[in-house]
Motif scaffolding. Sequence first.
Motif, PDB file in Angstrom:
ATOM      1  N   GLU A 670       0.685  -1.041   0.177  1.00  0.00           N
ATOM      2  CA  GLU A 670       0.151  -0.101  -0.060  1.00  0.00           C
ATOM      3  C   GLU A 670       0.814   1.244  -0.084  1.00  0.00           C
ATOM      4  O   GLU A 670       0.570   2.306  -0.535  1.00  0.00           O
ATOM      5  N   THR A 671       1.906   1.309   0.447  1.00  0.00           N
ATOM      6  CA  THR A 671       3.005   2.188   0.895  1.00  0.00           C
ATOM      7  C   THR A 671       3.286   2.470  -0.766  1.00  0.00           C
ATOM      8  O   THR A 671       3.673   3.643  -1.344  1.00  0.00           O
ATOM      9  N   PHE A 674       0.735   4.094  -2.681  1.00  0.00           N
ATOM     10  CA  PHE A 674       0.345   5.480  -2.569  1.00  0.00           C
ATOM     11  C   PHE A 674       1.509   6.431  -2.857  1.00  0.00           C
ATOM     12  O   PHE A 674       1.120   7.616  -3.302  1.00  0.00           O
ATOM     13  N   SER A 675       2.743   6.169  -2.787  1.00  0.00           N
ATOM     14  CA  SER A 675       3.912   6.914  -3.200  1.00  0.00           C
ATOM     15  C   SER A 675       4.141   7.020  -4.774  1.00  0.00           C
ATOM     16  O   SER A 675       5.166   8.041  -4.991  1.00  0.00           O
ATOM     17  N   ALA A 737     -10.161   4.892  -5.782  1.00  0.00           N
ATOM     18  CA  ALA A 737      -9.317   5.617  -4.934  1.00  0.00           C
ATOM     19  C   ALA A 737     -10.150   6.709  -4.326  1.00  0.00           C
ATOM     20  O   ALA A 737     -11.155   7.030  -4.772  1.00  0.00           O
ATOM     21  N   TYR A 743      -3.969  14.316  -1.542  1.00  0.00           N
ATOM     22  CA  TYR A 743      -3.479  13.097  -1.922  1.00  0.00           C
ATOM     23  C   TYR A 743      -4.466  11.962  -2.258  1.00  0.00           C
ATOM     24  O   TYR A 743      -5.609  12.127  -2.066  1.00  0.00           O
ATOM     25  N   ILE A 745      -5.649   8.316  -2.342  1.00  0.00           N
ATOM     26  CA  ILE A 745      -5.551   7.311  -1.359  1.00  0.00           C
ATOM     27  C   ILE A 745      -5.909   6.126  -1.936  1.00  0.00           C
ATOM     28  O   ILE A 745      -6.981   5.645  -2.329  1.00  0.00           O
ATOM     29  N   PRO A 746      -4.933   5.193  -2.509  1.00  0.00           N
ATOM     30  CA  PRO A 746      -5.176   3.916  -3.297  1.00  0.00           C
ATOM     31  C   PRO A 746      -6.294   3.035  -2.414  1.00  0.00           C
ATOM     32  O   PRO A 746      -6.129   2.926  -1.390  1.00  0.00           O
ATOM     33  N   SER A 748      -7.262  -0.568  -1.092  1.00  0.00           N
ATOM     34  CA  SER A 748      -6.636  -1.775  -0.910  1.00  0.00           C
ATOM     35  C   SER A 748      -6.963  -3.200  -1.551  1.00  0.00           C
ATOM     36  O   SER A 748      -8.380  -3.111  -1.811  1.00  0.00           O
TER      37      SER A 748
END
Length: 755
Positions: A670-671, A674-675, A737, A743, A745-746, A748
């Motif tokens: 997930e990081t 997100f990045s 998302a 931002y 947020i994808p 999960s």
Amino acid sequence: MGPNQAPFFPIRIFKISLYYSVFFYLFFLLFNTSFTIMGVDVGDFLKQYLGAFFGVYLTTTAKVFAVSLFIHTSLFTLVHLGFSFWNRSVVKWYFLVGSVLLIECFALFQSMIMFPQIYGEFFFFRYPSFAPFLYFLTDTISPMVPNFVLGILVFLLLILLARHVYLHKNKESFFAILHVLVLGFVHAHGLYLIGLLYFVFVISQGKHYENVHIKTYGLLLIFLLFLYVLPSFWMGISSLLYSEVKGKPPIFILSADSLRYDKIGAKINGQSITPNIDLFTKDSFVFHDHHTTIPRTFPSWADTLTGKYSMEHKIRDMFPSPEEKQRIGSTSFPTLQQILKKIGYDHFAIGSFAADIFPRANFGFDEVYAPNFNARIMTVQRTTETQILILPFLVGSWFSGEKYLEELDGLSTWGDGTRLLKRFDSLVNERGKSPYSITYFSSVIHFPYTPAYPHYKRFTNPQYYGKYKYLKFVDPTDASLPNQEEISQIRSLFDSAVYAFDQEFGEMVGYLKTKGIYDEAIIILTADHGEALYEDIHGQGHGEHLRGESVTHVPLMIKFPKSSKFESVPSIEKNFDGITSSIDLVPTLLDYFEIPSQLEYPGKSLLTILGQKDWREDRFVYSETGIWFSDVGNHFFQKQRIPYPNILSLHQVVPEEDYQIMITDPIYRETIAFSKHRSIQNSNYKLIYIPTREGVRFELYDRMRDPLNKNNLYPNHPMASKMRETLYKTVVKWENASLAGEYLIPSSLSDINEN
């Protein structure tokens, strides 16, 4: 010699071969083993898995040693056979050892001239003081010289064998003929275990061959010769099973890793580096502004063959988890191959090391002729690379033999397309004009840029003598910029690799024309992504950022059957300048075959704009970055990105998945999602979304006036707000998302219900 030992093959020969094999195997294992891969020291990483992986390592070592033992024993028996035919006296052991070592050295020299890249780490990392010898070989000696010497030795052996048969015509002679034929067959097919069992049989039988009737030898000889021709015979028989089906032409997706759009038709000293592709453009529709959705191989191909974004199907990097892999080929994400299978198509994938993604997910291929990628296979490769005396026989640089270890297909330094073309020709010869597809994926252009002889000399500077003479080693942790001479050499290697792929492409197209298949086939030329080559501050490689045109802008050319209605479009009207995306391929072919689908695709059928110059509407296409392999360096994207650990810390070797290398921790996954940097672009502008620890940064560039993306127009340009809104809408729709301030947020994977 014992009373029951065959005069041509005494146990003494096998003992010498065993001692020789053990000595050199251990010698090179001790003095030529490296734990560096592309400049990265993975020694500590391997220690983490030493306990659980130790059994695999022992199996790997045994496998490589078994191949080495068979090759050495074959050479010793053949050399001893030659000496026996020439002079019946007992040959001293050092003459035998010296002769075999000399043969292997000539084979090594020939291989070093053909594929100096394979030996690059040996000469530039482990023993750089020996590099001048490699320069001498590649600069002054043609591979025909060692080929000629080795050919003479083989010719002499055959002459001596023929002479002995002519003079004696006894069982000993026939046994020798069978021995040579058996070794040749085993070598050509890489059946080293059968070869070792054969040697055990020879030792155990001793002189019992004298009890075999002469007619039996004749029958065995006929049987062996039949085995030699059996593959061709079987291919001819099996080709009768497949026939042409009207409206279902063969489909060929011919592609190369890292092939940049701007290299098509590029000229050096007045010579095009893609002469065969240039000719193909005259027969095809050319899409001049085509972009990949993600400049990493696995997710790029997943997007291309499902027609869906990686942010939806979740294959977003090179190391997907088991749950993510299983989504490819599911009811929600069927591949093009699975869809066409329903109307009678069979599918095949052919490729070298970068094609290792095809066996790792359910893409719907009936057969995959490409290497796999896992820790076990990497161990085979690293162990085999140490054994430089047998490498020439394993990579088939002399007298075939490339079938011993299929794991070597995954060597990143083996940039030879010859074996791929053999597989391509064989499939085409068998399948003819029947409904089937071949996805051909060459890796020669992928770093470390390793075209074989003579292509690595094509555009490079012959006076350059440095670590990039034959290949570009890649260290993702190194942000230092090479000097101008080195950059020029690296770019020249890349251009030479492009030329090498163009030659492969020309061979395939030429073969299709020879077989009468070309005119009525669908042929697609494309790439998974491009490559940055030190333009501005962009560095070298792909997937780390979205600046510039070089990493997402790739070729797309489609040739339809001559009998189709699209071929009535005049050649001058076959150039499309509007922007297109790799996700357009699936809806295009579904449209061509009039296959209805209940799924909604983000791409567009290109059939609707054939003969036009541009879209009627303002079209936008989406791209995103891959995974960052390193968390250090002074690169501009390292300063912007949200940090997470380097790849050696992120991934795990999963024994249950055949030791696949995966990132399984959901928090890391997930990081990573997100990045990611994301972009939306149309024909004129590109907007890049960059999440940082300090907030979201946006960059807007004029693609026409500022192709290197140096001048950020955000937020004052009139297109800024529209493109930002389009980007958000695209990601929210296809990734499900959500927004937290600026931002994205994808979603999960655990939040998605698979149908």
